[in-house]
Design an enzyme around this catalytic site. Sequence first.
Site, PDB file in Angstrom:
ATOM      1  N   HIS A 100       4.801 -72.522   3.515  1.00  0.00           N
ATOM      2  CA  HIS A 100       4.761 -71.117   3.114  1.00  0.00           C
ATOM      3  C   HIS A 100       5.396 -70.298   4.241  1.00  0.00           C
ATOM      4  O   HIS A 100       5.380 -70.722   5.401  1.00  0.00           O
ATOM      5  CB  HIS A 100       3.334 -70.595   2.949  1.00  0.00           C
ATOM      6  CG  HIS A 100       2.487 -71.315   1.953  1.00  0.00           C
ATOM      7  ND1 HIS A 100       1.867 -72.510   2.225  1.00  0.00           N
ATOM      8  CD2 HIS A 100       2.101 -70.974   0.695  1.00  0.00           C
ATOM      9  CE1 HIS A 100       1.150 -72.892   1.184  1.00  0.00           C
ATOM     10  NE2 HIS A 100       1.276 -71.982   0.240  1.00  0.00           N
ATOM     11  N   ASP A 103       3.067 -69.779   7.108  1.00  0.00           N
ATOM     12  CA  ASP A 103       2.780 -70.961   7.930  1.00  0.00           C
ATOM     13  C   ASP A 103       3.674 -71.028   9.158  1.00  0.00           C
ATOM     14  O   ASP A 103       3.261 -71.533  10.207  1.00  0.00           O
ATOM     15  CB  ASP A 103       3.009 -72.257   7.136  1.00  0.00           C
ATOM     16  CG  ASP A 103       2.176 -72.355   5.885  1.00  0.00           C
ATOM     17  OD1 ASP A 103       1.088 -71.760   5.848  1.00  0.00           O
ATOM     18  OD2 ASP A 103       2.622 -73.037   4.938  1.00  0.00           O
TER      19      ASP A 103
END
Length: 436
Positions: A100, A103
């Site tokens: 993501h 992240d």
Amino acid sequence: MSTGFFGNLQPISYEGPQSDNPLAFRHYNPDEVVLGKRLEDHLRFAVCYWHTFVWPGGDPFGGQTFERPWFGDTMERARLKADVAFELFEILGVPFFTFHDADVRPEGASYSESVARLNDIADYIAAKMEKTGVRLLWGTANLFSHRRFMAGAATNPDPDVFAYAAATVKACIDVTKRLNGENYVLWGGREGYETLLNTDLGRELDQLGRFLSMVVDYKHRIGFKGAILIEPKPQEPTKHQYDFDVGTVYGFLKRYGLEDEVKVNIEQGHALLAGHSFEHELALAATLGIFGSIDMNRNDYQSGWDTDQFPNNAPEAALAYYYILQAGGFTTGGTNFDAKLRRQSLDPEDLVAAHIGGMDICAQGLKAAARMIEDKALSGPLEERYSGWNATEAQAMLKGERSLEAIAERVARENLDPKPRSGRQEKLENIINRYV
């Protein structure tokens, strides 16, 4: 230069089923040829960024248990995280990873700063991909963690949140394309509702349909060749999620004319939460023509929530890969380990051992599935079970050449009295265990 996080761990090698080395593959030999293809090319393993490098080890009753040197909200820590990530990818020998946006980069003070940070870290990751040969299976946007998304992203009652989410997805698709990602995933963790009392159901579905249509349009405009995937989940964190299961997603796609544009990324744990088996969701997606990729994990058999543990059940893996192989195998998709360590598993070596176990179980399952296909162990009995439909009269009914009245006439004329036949379920279940 090594970060030193994994100490002196060397790349994991295949030692065969007789090995008792906990840091060796017993079943996964990437170069082993199965059904005419290398095992690595069948399985297409990916390590996920979020559970592996972002999760702090918390639970509803306790906070962080993991102490990682890359935890923190600076770009310096983000680069260290990428350094450690690619060290793990090389130790395991996986061909892919997934992430993501949240992240890989810290949240900025504004949308523009967050995007700038994403682009900055994407350049850093691109250099590591070039050096190691590790590829991006898929990218996605985190549209569920920040409080701005507490009432949804695409389905939010505030059009400004819808716009912010759309802009975020655009930035993430751009980065995914730049990194030659093979898919782009959307998971609607907040796309749903807690209560109908404050929810306009029809409006929210239309918002979600418009949002997804814009994503598909943008994909084509920029020439992104990857697949767009939706990841179904019935609940958690939201009580009622609109992407409940494969069947629900297909109905949604049909309603908005997107069934030829979007496929599904199916997670084992999400299938169980929806009251299905993993293989049910895989077989249904293949039947409907929307199978794309999988998130491999397992849920605890006693808990009623998504525990995201590493897979350890070979018969379950065999059935999953059986239906994947029957569907033609992966094209742009792969096996992403959407799984996390238990919060007491603190050591760097635990990250390695967990993935070794998961990769071995998947390899064991796929090889068993391949043998069942070669021997027609399941397809043979299935063909026999439905063989009556090969008869001329049966085919005429299926092709619409017989009316209800004509069929009723024949049943009365021939005095049909069909007798039940055994489904032989127990014999078939025994076959699975025999091949594993």
